[in-house]
Scaffold this motif. Structure first.
Motif, PDB file in Angstrom:
ATOM      1  N   ASN A 278       0.803  -1.219   0.000  1.00  0.00           N
ATOM      2  CA  ASN A 278       0.000   0.000   0.000  1.00  0.00           C
ATOM      3  C   ASN A 278       0.837   1.270   0.000  1.00  0.00           C
ATOM      4  N   GLY A 279       2.155   1.132  -0.050  1.00  0.00           N
ATOM      5  CA  GLY A 279       3.023   2.286  -0.158  1.00  0.00           C
ATOM      6  C   GLY A 279       3.459   2.582  -1.590  1.00  0.00           C
ATOM      7  N   TYR A 280       3.057   1.757  -2.538  1.00  0.00           N
ATOM      8  CA  TYR A 280       3.515   1.892  -3.912  1.00  0.00           C
ATOM      9  C   TYR A 280       2.425   2.389  -4.858  1.00  0.00           C
ATOM     10  N   VAL A 281       2.852   3.221  -5.779  1.00  0.00           N
ATOM     11  CA  VAL A 281       2.049   3.484  -6.970  1.00  0.00           C
ATOM     12  C   VAL A 281       2.102   2.213  -7.820  1.00  0.00           C
ATOM     13  N   MET A 282       0.963   1.824  -8.361  1.00  0.00           N
ATOM     14  CA  MET A 282       0.909   0.625  -9.188  1.00  0.00           C
ATOM     15  C   MET A 282       0.531   1.014 -10.615  1.00  0.00           C
ATOM     16  N   GLY A 283       1.249   0.421 -11.546  1.00  0.00           N
ATOM     17  CA  GLY A 283       0.987   0.727 -12.948  1.00  0.00           C
ATOM     18  C   GLY A 283       0.781  -0.536 -13.765  1.00  0.00           C
ATOM     19  N   TRP A 284       0.101  -0.342 -14.875  1.00  0.00           N
ATOM     20  CA  TRP A 284      -0.020  -1.385 -15.892  1.00  0.00           C
ATOM     21  C   TRP A 284       0.631  -0.874 -17.172  1.00  0.00           C
ATOM     22  N   PHE A 285       1.392  -1.722 -17.788  1.00  0.00           N
ATOM     23  CA  PHE A 285       2.017  -1.451 -19.074  1.00  0.00           C
ATOM     24  C   PHE A 285       1.701  -2.618 -20.005  1.00  0.00           C
TER      25      PHE A 285
ATOM     26  N   ARG B 120       7.397  -1.360 -25.067  1.00  0.00           N
ATOM     27  CA  ARG B 120       6.462  -1.364 -23.956  1.00  0.00           C
ATOM     28  C   ARG B 120       5.843   0.016 -23.804  1.00  0.00           C
ATOM     29  N   GLU B 121       4.546   0.051 -23.562  1.00  0.00           N
ATOM     30  CA  GLU B 121       3.863   1.336 -23.428  1.00  0.00           C
ATOM     31  C   GLU B 121       3.020   1.374 -22.160  1.00  0.00           C
ATOM     32  N   PHE B 122       2.870   2.574 -21.665  1.00  0.00           N
ATOM     33  CA  PHE B 122       2.084   2.825 -20.458  1.00  0.00           C
ATOM     34  C   PHE B 122       0.606   2.631 -20.739  1.00  0.00           C
ATOM     35  N   VAL B 123      -0.099   2.055 -19.760  1.00  0.00           N
ATOM     36  CA  VAL B 123      -1.546   1.892 -19.866  1.00  0.00           C
ATOM     37  C   VAL B 123      -2.271   2.719 -18.807  1.00  0.00           C
ATOM     38  N   ALA B 124      -1.910   2.519 -17.533  1.00  0.00           N
ATOM     39  CA  ALA B 124      -2.593   3.222 -16.450  1.00  0.00           C
ATOM     40  C   ALA B 124      -1.768   3.120 -15.181  1.00  0.00           C
ATOM     41  N   PHE B 125      -1.998   4.078 -14.261  1.00  0.00           N
ATOM     42  CA  PHE B 125      -1.457   3.926 -12.922  1.00  0.00           C
ATOM     43  C   PHE B 125      -2.485   4.354 -11.895  1.00  0.00           C
ATOM     44  N   ILE B 126      -2.263   3.904 -10.675  1.00  0.00           N
ATOM     45  CA  ILE B 126      -3.132   4.247  -9.558  1.00  0.00           C
ATOM     46  C   ILE B 126      -2.264   4.609  -8.366  1.00  0.00           C
ATOM     47  N   SER B 127      -2.695   5.623  -7.627  1.00  0.00           N
ATOM     48  CA  SER B 127      -1.919   6.070  -6.484  1.00  0.00           C
ATOM     49  C   SER B 127      -1.917   5.016  -5.382  1.00  0.00           C
ATOM     50  N   ALA B 128      -1.046   5.215  -4.403  1.00  0.00           N
ATOM     51  CA  ALA B 128      -0.878   4.224  -3.340  1.00  0.00           C
ATOM     52  C   ALA B 128      -2.169   3.988  -2.558  1.00  0.00           C
ATOM     53  N   ASN B 129      -2.938   5.055  -2.339  1.00  0.00           N
ATOM     54  CA  ASN B 129      -4.182   4.884  -1.579  1.00  0.00           C
ATOM     55  C   ASN B 129      -5.390   4.657  -2.477  1.00  0.00           C
ATOM     56  N   GLY B 130      -5.172   4.648  -3.773  1.00  0.00           N
ATOM     57  CA  GLY B 130      -6.250   4.363  -4.709  1.00  0.00           C
ATOM     58  C   GLY B 130      -7.119   5.545  -5.081  1.00  0.00           C
ATOM     59  N   ASP B 131      -6.816   6.714  -4.563  1.00  0.00           N
ATOM     60  CA  ASP B 131      -7.676   7.867  -4.808  1.00  0.00           C
ATOM     61  C   ASP B 131      -7.478   8.481  -6.198  1.00  0.00           C
ATOM     62  N   SER B 132      -6.320   8.265  -6.783  1.00  0.00           N
ATOM     63  CA  SER B 132      -6.029   8.916  -8.062  1.00  0.00           C
ATOM     64  C   SER B 132      -5.623   7.885  -9.105  1.00  0.00           C
ATOM     65  N   THR B 133      -6.103   8.100 -10.307  1.00  0.00           N
ATOM     66  CA  THR B 133      -5.769   7.223 -11.421  1.00  0.00           C
ATOM     67  C   THR B 133      -5.440   8.070 -12.648  1.00  0.00           C
ATOM     68  N   PHE B 134      -4.741   7.452 -13.572  1.00  0.00           N
ATOM     69  CA  PHE B 134      -4.394   8.132 -14.822  1.00  0.00           C
ATOM     70  C   PHE B 134      -4.286   7.078 -15.906  1.00  0.00           C
ATOM     71  N   TYR B 135      -4.762   7.437 -17.103  1.00  0.00           N
ATOM     72  CA  TYR B 135      -4.817   6.472 -18.204  1.00  0.00           C
ATOM     73  C   TYR B 135      -4.160   7.033 -19.451  1.00  0.00           C
ATOM     74  N   SER B 136      -3.668   6.137 -20.270  1.00  0.00           N
ATOM     75  CA  SER B 136      -3.210   6.555 -21.582  1.00  0.00           C
ATOM     76  C   SER B 136      -4.429   6.923 -22.419  1.00  0.00           C
ATOM     77  N   HIS B 137      -4.196   7.734 -23.405  1.00  0.00           N
ATOM     78  CA  HIS B 137      -5.289   8.178 -24.252  1.00  0.00           C
ATOM     79  C   HIS B 137      -5.960   7.003 -24.951  1.00  0.00           C
ATOM     80  N   SER B 138      -5.187   5.993 -25.296  1.00  0.00           N
ATOM     81  CA  SER B 138      -5.716   4.879 -26.087  1.00  0.00           C
ATOM     82  C   SER B 138      -6.679   3.985 -25.300  1.00  0.00           C
ATOM     83  N   VAL B 139      -6.633   4.037 -23.978  1.00  0.00           N
ATOM     84  CA  VAL B 139      -7.504   3.153 -23.188  1.00  0.00           C
ATOM     85  C   VAL B 139      -8.489   3.924 -22.320  1.00  0.00           C
ATOM     86  N   LYS B 140      -8.339   5.217 -22.229  1.00  0.00           N
ATOM     87  CA  LYS B 140      -9.204   6.014 -21.353  1.00  0.00           C
ATOM     88  C   LYS B 140     -10.658   5.850 -21.768  1.00  0.00           C
ATOM     89  N   GLY B 141     -11.492   5.584 -20.780  1.00  0.00           N
ATOM     90  CA  GLY B 141     -12.907   5.382 -21.054  1.00  0.00           C
ATOM     91  C   GLY B 141     -13.274   3.927 -21.281  1.00  0.00           C
TER      92      GLY B 141
END
Length: 121
Positions: A29-36, A44-65
């Motif tokens: 629970n101390g790590y940012v977790m990402g998917w590539f 290799r390309e970025f897909v998404a990440f989520i903050s350590a507490n899960g409150d924040s997420t971010f997505y690549s344009h190709s998968v957002k939505g």
């Protein structure tokens, strides 16, 4: 931290899959977790990440939505729900753990072994 990705498989275009990444270690629970992901013959390309507490997420344009990243810190697991899959989503998907909100694979210290997602058109 050791990471084990699972949930990949063969799915038709328009279908859904949920990937899981189970982590060992007490500091998940101390790590940012990402998917590539890495498609055949591509980098290799970025897909998404989520903050350590899960409150924040971010997505690549190709998968957002279409994709949703989430985590359950009580289960030491991060998920990637993939909906409306397209043939171009075919790739090996990797989960990774890091300490910063980053789209760069260089920012992640620990990597899972990858799970293959194949989308047939």
């Amino acid at each position: 931290v050791q990471l084990q990705a699972s949930g990949g498989g063969l799915v038709q275009a328009g279908g859904s899959l949920r990937l899981s990444c189970a982590a060992s270690g007490r500091t998940f629970n101390g790590y940012v977790m990402g998917w590539f992901r890495q498609a055949p013959g591509k980098e290799r390309e970025f897909v998404a990440f989520i903050s350590a507490n899960g409150d924040s997420t971010f997505y690549s344009h190709s998968v957002k939505g279409r994709f949703t990243i989430s985590r359950d810190n009580a289960k030491n697991t991060v998920y990637l729900q993939m909906n409306t899959l397209k043939s171009e989503d075919t790739a090996v998907y990797f989960c990774a753990a890091g300490s910063s909100w980053s789209q760069s694979s260089n920012s992640y210290y620990y990597w899972g072994q990858g799970t293959l997602v194949t989308v047939s058109s």
